[in-house]
Every structure is written in structure tokens, then in C-alpha cells.
Design a protein around this motif. Structure first.
Motif, mmCIF file in Angstrom:
data_model
loop_
_atom_site.group_PDB
_atom_site.id
_atom_site.type_symbol
_atom_site.label_atom_id
_atom_site.label_comp_id
_atom_site.label_asym_id
_atom_site.label_seq_id
_atom_site.Cartn_x
_atom_site.Cartn_y
_atom_site.Cartn_z
ATOM 1 N N VAL A 201 -10.368 -12.054 -32.643
ATOM 2 C CA VAL A 201 -10.655 -13.220 -31.805
ATOM 3 C C VAL A 201 -12.057 -13.082 -31.221
ATOM 4 C CG1 VAL A 201 -9.968 -14.562 -29.776
ATOM 5 C CG2 VAL A 201 -8.222 -13.509 -31.234
ATOM 6 N N VAL A 202 -12.798 -14.192 -31.199
ATOM 7 C CA VAL A 202 -14.131 -14.243 -30.609
ATOM 8 C C VAL A 202 -14.025 -14.914 -29.250
ATOM 9 C CG1 VAL A 202 -16.503 -15.068 -30.865
ATOM 10 C CG2 VAL A 202 -15.161 -14.486 -32.897
ATOM 11 N N TYR A 203 -14.552 -14.253 -28.220
ATOM 12 C CA TYR A 203 -14.571 -14.812 -26.866
ATOM 13 C C TYR A 203 -16.023 -15.116 -26.498
ATOM 14 C CZ TYR A 203 -9.916 -12.717 -26.786
ATOM 15 O OH TYR A 203 -8.620 -12.371 -27.077
ATOM 16 N N ALA A 204 -16.268 -16.331 -26.009
ATOM 17 C CA ALA A 204 -17.647 -16.740 -25.727
ATOM 18 C C ALA A 204 -17.703 -17.585 -24.458
ATOM 19 C CB ALA A 204 -18.216 -17.528 -26.911
ATOM 20 N N GLY A 205 -18.808 -17.472 -23.746
ATOM 21 C CA GLY A 205 -19.068 -18.304 -22.570
ATOM 22 C C GLY A 205 -20.252 -19.216 -22.840
ATOM 23 N N PHE A 206 -20.264 -20.388 -22.188
ATOM 24 C CA PHE A 206 -21.271 -21.395 -22.499
ATOM 25 C C PHE A 206 -21.943 -21.936 -21.230
ATOM 26 C CE2 PHE A 206 -18.271 -21.297 -25.994
ATOM 27 C CZ PHE A 206 -19.106 -21.269 -27.107
ATOM 28 N N SER A 207 -23.045 -22.646 -21.446
ATOM 29 C CA SER A 207 -23.855 -23.117 -20.328
ATOM 30 C C SER A 207 -23.205 -24.258 -19.550
ATOM 31 C CB SER A 207 -25.235 -23.567 -20.832
ATOM 32 O OG SER A 207 -25.107 -24.547 -21.847
ATOM 33 N N ASN A 208 -22.116 -24.826 -20.044
ATOM 34 C CA ASN A 208 -21.396 -25.867 -19.293
ATOM 35 C C ASN A 208 -20.316 -25.277 -18.387
ATOM 36 O OD1 ASN A 208 -19.513 -25.076 -21.162
ATOM 37 N ND2 ASN A 208 -19.111 -27.118 -21.982
ATOM 38 N N GLY A 209 -20.273 -23.937 -18.271
ATOM 39 C CA GLY A 209 -19.295 -23.285 -17.412
ATOM 40 C C GLY A 209 -17.972 -23.000 -18.074
ATOM 41 N N GLU A 210 -17.876 -23.171 -19.397
ATOM 42 C CA GLU A 210 -16.615 -22.966 -20.106
ATOM 43 C C GLU A 210 -16.540 -21.597 -20.778
ATOM 44 O OE1 GLU A 210 -15.589 -25.900 -22.963
ATOM 45 O OE2 GLU A 210 -15.453 -27.538 -21.520
ATOM 46 N N ALA A 211 -15.322 -21.116 -20.914
ATOM 47 C CA ALA A 211 -15.004 -19.972 -21.768
ATOM 48 C C ALA A 211 -14.141 -20.490 -22.910
ATOM 49 C CB ALA A 211 -14.258 -18.906 -20.985
ATOM 50 N N ARG A 212 -14.371 -19.966 -24.115
ATOM 51 C CA ARG A 212 -13.580 -20.397 -25.258
ATOM 52 C C ARG A 212 -13.230 -19.201 -26.136
ATOM 53 N NH1 ARG A 212 -15.388 -26.387 -27.455
ATOM 54 N NH2 ARG A 212 -15.463 -27.402 -25.409
ATOM 55 N N ALA A 213 -12.129 -19.335 -26.859
ATOM 56 C CA ALA A 213 -11.693 -18.311 -27.801
ATOM 57 C C ALA A 213 -11.534 -18.955 -29.180
ATOM 58 C CB ALA A 213 -10.377 -17.696 -27.352
ATOM 59 N N TYR A 214 -12.000 -18.245 -30.220
ATOM 60 C CA TYR A 214 -11.946 -18.747 -31.594
ATOM 61 C C TYR A 214 -11.406 -17.670 -32.521
ATOM 62 C CZ TYR A 214 -15.400 -22.106 -29.761
ATOM 63 O OH TYR A 214 -16.067 -23.053 -29.013
ATOM 64 N N ARG A 215 -10.790 -18.086 -33.604
ATOM 65 C CA ARG A 215 -10.401 -17.137 -34.644
ATOM 66 C C ARG A 215 -11.652 -16.642 -35.340
ATOM 67 N NH1 ARG A 215 -5.279 -18.123 -38.452
ATOM 68 N NH2 ARG A 215 -6.493 -16.477 -39.467
ATOM 69 N N LEU A 216 -11.732 -15.344 -35.531
ATOM 70 C CA LEU A 216 -12.920 -14.755 -36.142
ATOM 71 C C LEU A 216 -13.113 -15.214 -37.575
ATOM 72 C CD1 LEU A 216 -15.260 -12.655 -36.167
ATOM 73 C CD2 LEU A 216 -13.560 -10.928 -36.783
ATOM 74 N N ASP A 217 -12.038 -15.299 -38.340
ATOM 75 C CA ASP A 217 -12.177 -15.585 -39.768
ATOM 76 C C ASP A 217 -12.461 -17.040 -40.079
ATOM 77 O OD1 ASP A 217 -9.676 -16.353 -38.907
ATOM 78 O OD2 ASP A 217 -8.570 -15.459 -40.582
ATOM 79 N N THR A 218 -11.912 -17.961 -39.291
ATOM 80 C CA THR A 218 -12.036 -19.391 -39.614
ATOM 81 C C THR A 218 -12.829 -20.201 -38.590
ATOM 82 O OG1 THR A 218 -9.986 -19.943 -38.445
ATOM 83 C CG2 THR A 218 -9.807 -19.304 -40.772
ATOM 84 N N GLY A 219 -12.999 -19.670 -37.387
ATOM 85 C CA GLY A 219 -13.682 -20.427 -36.337
ATOM 86 C C GLY A 219 -12.790 -21.436 -35.635
ATOM 87 N N ILE A 220 -11.508 -21.450 -35.952
ATOM 88 C CA ILE A 220 -10.592 -22.382 -35.288
ATOM 89 C C ILE A 220 -10.486 -22.028 -33.800
ATOM 90 C CG2 ILE A 220 -8.171 -23.124 -35.135
ATOM 91 C CD1 ILE A 220 -7.996 -22.740 -38.156
ATOM 92 N N GLN A 221 -10.627 -23.057 -32.964
ATOM 93 C CA GLN A 221 -10.553 -22.827 -31.524
ATOM 94 C C GLN A 221 -9.112 -22.560 -31.100
ATOM 95 O OE1 GLN A 221 -12.723 -25.569 -28.966
ATOM 96 N NE2 GLN A 221 -11.194 -25.312 -27.345
ATOM 97 N N LEU A 222 -8.927 -21.517 -30.291
ATOM 98 C CA LEU A 222 -7.601 -21.140 -29.818
ATOM 99 C C LEU A 222 -7.334 -21.672 -28.418
ATOM 100 C CD1 LEU A 222 -7.599 -17.435 -31.080
ATOM 101 C CD2 LEU A 222 -6.601 -19.455 -32.194
ATOM 102 N N TRP A 223 -8.337 -21.621 -27.561
ATOM 103 C CA TRP A 223 -8.186 -22.165 -26.204
ATOM 104 C C TRP A 223 -9.548 -22.346 -25.556
ATOM 105 C CZ3 TRP A 223 -10.488 -18.929 -22.839
ATOM 106 C CH2 TRP A 223 -10.396 -17.552 -23.013
ATOM 107 N N ASP A 224 -9.581 -23.115 -24.471
ATOM 108 C CA ASP A 224 -10.780 -23.209 -23.642
ATOM 109 C C ASP A 224 -10.350 -23.186 -22.182
ATOM 110 O OD1 ASP A 224 -10.868 -26.167 -22.478
ATOM 111 O OD2 ASP A 224 -10.231 -26.317 -24.579
ATOM 112 N N ALA A 225 -11.231 -22.721 -21.320
ATOM 113 C CA ALA A 225 -10.935 -22.608 -19.892
ATOM 114 C C ALA A 225 -12.211 -22.847 -19.096
ATOM 115 C CB ALA A 225 -10.360 -21.229 -19.567
ATOM 116 N N LYS A 226 -12.049 -23.310 -17.863
ATOM 117 C CA LYS A 226 -13.180 -23.533 -16.983
ATOM 118 C C LYS A 226 -13.422 -22.285 -16.126
ATOM 119 C CE LYS A 226 -14.589 -27.819 -17.665
ATOM 120 N NZ LYS A 226 -15.987 -28.112 -18.086
#
Length: 388
Positions: A201-226
């Protein structure tokens, strides 16, 4: 190609941060006095910091506000300078193994693993070198400038670009496997959170204040959080960038934003377990059941990982432009704009040691591996230290 509007936007906000928020002495561009940094605090020395070796590895990062942090892989440490030089050294002795000049401006790095050394460039390229001899294996274009260190796991290289795109590349040849995008605010800090990969799983933070998780192999988003929600009447007040690297600990994920919060999240669902007001763009570390963070004013705090409550705060470094902290044994170490490395007790935040590494300053977070602390200065000096 990087959008020139985005580049101008980033440069402007970077100047604001550099002059006002980081508190360097002197005058700002509009003639107002900048905040003076605290003088070096007095303390009772309880530990000594010993230099094991040091090595010049290029011109460093100077005043570019980059965070080119070295990385240790196996028995080697890899470092990059903004001018394009990448160096491999023995992590134990500092002996040079190889050095290459990529003849391009490096802005993101260094990542390493699976036999690769990875850097990102100002012109939106990701370059993969061989860990063994520094030979260039491939170069792949991405959507814009890369300010974060590319990461690699399970044959996939993850790149987070400055235009809020997260990209998965094939580690064999750099071919694009997938790409995800997050809507970017009008103004952001000049910085990008370095993604973390764990258990596919890839965990990333972004400039809009969000955190997101993606599947490493496909890039499918698993969840997002503020992590934080923008507030205020101006775009400057509404900046809530997540520029710090996510911190993974057991079943939890910890993230912090600028002008927002530090939060504890459930790794599987992204559910916010607790949130506490904070403002930081530096990565955190952990130890003794606490998170340790250096905020935008260079106040170092210990935050209970279970509840988010403040355990202690060390305010003597205010406006000294502290790097992100790193845990070493029962201590926390962090560098400052004058090139001092400070040693703080994890127990109560008292200062127990200090050494001058390099007058060019320390912006990159120290790297701790086993019984060694690696410090990369703004002027390009890589020093290995230990505490006794």
C-alpha cells in the motif's frame, strides 16, 4: 512540463516561508523586520557527540530550500547534490564507492532499494542508477518537477510530483504503470510529501490537506482522509499542505500539515483516531510511545501516539529553522540554520548535547541507522556521528 503559473506560485510562497515563517534574521522583501531566531540555548552537557567521518559530496543544496536527504541501503549511504552529483559511500567509513554527475538539476532524492538509486529532477525526470556502480539504468519523464524522494518496493517506483500527481513506474525500465491526481489549491508551499510504502500500500499526503492510500500494483485508491481543512479568508491563510513524510507505526499512520493538524489514522480505513492542532512541514519520528515533531516555529514537541496529547514541548530553539527530528536511542536529534546538531532527551525534552557540524546549515533531517547519525549539510558535507 511544469506549469509556469504553478512554478511562480511555488516560488512566491517559498520566499514567504523562507523570510517570515522560518525566522531568519534580516529584512523581508516588503521592508518589514523578520523574526529573529533564538540565541543558542544554555544547557548542561550530559552526552558528547563524536564525529566518525565526514566527506564532501558536491555543492549540497545551498539556499534552494530543497530537502535532499541521504539514504542508507545495505552497507552504503547515497547522497545527491542539487547540481546533479550523486555519490555512494561506505556507511561505516565514508570511503567513496562511486560518484556520477548527471548534469541536470536534482530536486528530489534520494531513494534507494531493490538495487536502484533514485532521484527526481527539476525538469520532471526520474533517474534510476545502479546501487553497485552508479550506472544509469533508465530515465523516465513524469508530469512535473519532483521534490520528493522516489520510493521503490515490489518492482514499482512511486513518484510524487509537484503538480499533485502520484505515479507508479516499472522499476525495470521506468515505464508508467499508473497515475493518480489530486486537485491542487491555488497556493501551496514549495514542497512535496515523500510517499511511504508498506505491505503493498502507498500512503501519501497532498497540498489540499488530504491523506490517501493506494494499491501499489494498480494505483487503485483505497481510502482518503482529511488531515486538515482549509480555514481563513485569504489563500495564504488557507494553506494546509501535507509536506511531511507519513509515519507508519504498527496499525497506525501519523501525518502532520502546515497550518492544520497532526493526526493519528487507522492504516486500513483512514479513519481519524485523534487530531491535534499543529503546523509543520517537517517529517516526524517516534520513540517511547511518542511522536516527535518540529513545528513551523521550531518548537519541538512530544505527542502521545495513543491520544494525541502533548507530553512536553521544547521552545528554546524557536525560529532557528530546525530540521525534522530523528530518534537516536533515548534521544532526539535535529539540525538548525547555523549548522548545529542538537541532542534532546526523549523523556522530558531537556537539551543534553550539541555539536557544530557545518556553518552552511542543516536543512535535511538527520538519518539514523543503528548507532550512527548521518547529517547532510546545506553546503554538501556528509558527516557520520555517534553519541556517547
Amino acid at each position: 512540463m511544469l506549469n509556469p503559473v504553478a512554478r511562480n506560485k511555488k516560488t512566491f510562497v517559498s520566499a514567504v516561508i523562507g523570510m517570515a515563517l522560518l525566522g531568519l534574521a534580516g529584512c523581508s522583501s516588503d521592508g518589514e523586520e523578520a523574526i529573529e531566531p533564538n540565541p543558542l540555548p544554555d544547557f548542561n552537557q550530559e552526552v558528547k557527540v563524536h564525529k566518525v567521518w565526514d566527506k564532501g559530496v558536491g555543492s549540497g543544496q545551498k539556499d534552494s530550500w530543497l530537502h535532499l536527504t541521504p539514504v542508507v541501503s545495505g552497507d552504503r549511504i547515497f547522497a545527491a547534490s542539487a547540481s546533479g552529483r550523486v555519490t555512494a559511500l561506505s556507511s561505516a567509513t565514508g570511503k567513496e564507492k562511486w560518484e556520477v554527475d548527471l548534469e541536470t538539476r536534482i530536486t528530489g532524492g534520494v531513494g534507494a532499494g531493490e538495487g536502484l538509486v533514485l532521484v527526481g529532477t527539476r525538469d520532471g525526470q526520474v533517474i534510476a542508477l545502479s546501487e553497485r556502480d552508479g550506472k544509469q539504468l533508465w530515465k523516465a519523464p513524469v508530469t512535473s518537477e519532483v521534490l520528493a524522494a522516489p520510493q521503490v518496493e515490489r518492482g514499482v517506483v512511486i513518484v510524487q510530483a509537484i503538480d499533485a500527481k502520484l505515479i507508479g513506474l516499472d522499476a525495470k525500465d521506468g515505464e508508467k504503470l499508473w497515475q493518480q491526481e489530486v486537485l491542487q489549491p491555488v497556493l501551496t508551499l514549495r514542497g512535496t510529501s515523500t510517499p511511504r510504502i508498506s505491505d503493498g500500500v502507498v500512503y501519501a499526503g497532498f497540498s489540499n490537506g488530504e491523506a490517501r492510500a493506494y494499491r501499489l500494483d494498480t494505483g487503485i485508491q483505497l481510502w482518503d482522509a482529511k488531515v486538515s481543512v482549509p480555514r481563513g479568508s485569504s489563500e495564504l491563510e488557507r494553506m494546509v499542505d501535507v509536506d511531511a513524510e507519513p509515519l507508519i507505526s504498527s496499525d497506525r499512520l501519523y501525518m502532520v500539515s502546515y497550518q492544520g493538524n497532526v493526526v493519528g489514522l487507522d492504516r486500513d480505513s483512514g479513519r481519524v483516531l485523534w487530531a491535534r492542532e499543529s503546523s509543520s512541514y517537517e517529517s516526524m519520528t517516534e520513540g517511547f510511545g511518542n511522536l516527535y515533531l518540529s513545528d513551523a516555529g521550531s518548537v519541538v514537541s512530544a505527542v502521545d501516539q495513543r491520544t494525541g496529547s502533548i507530553v512536553w514541548s521544547q521552545k528554546d530553539f524557536a525560529h532557528r529553522s530546525l530540521s525534522g527530528p530523528a530518534a537516536f536511542g533515548s534521544y532526539v536529534v535535529a539540525g538548525d540554520f547555523e549548522g548545529y546538531l542538537h541532542v534532546i532527551s526523549q523523556v522530558d525534552g531537556r537539551i543534553v548535547g550539541r555539536t557544530k557540524v557545518d556553518s552552511s546549515g542543516i536543512r535535511s533531517r538527520p538519518v539514523v541507522v543503528d548507532d550512527m547519525i548521518y547529517v547532510y549539510t546545506n553546503g554538501g558535507d556528509l558527516t557520520a556521528l555517534t553519541i556517547k
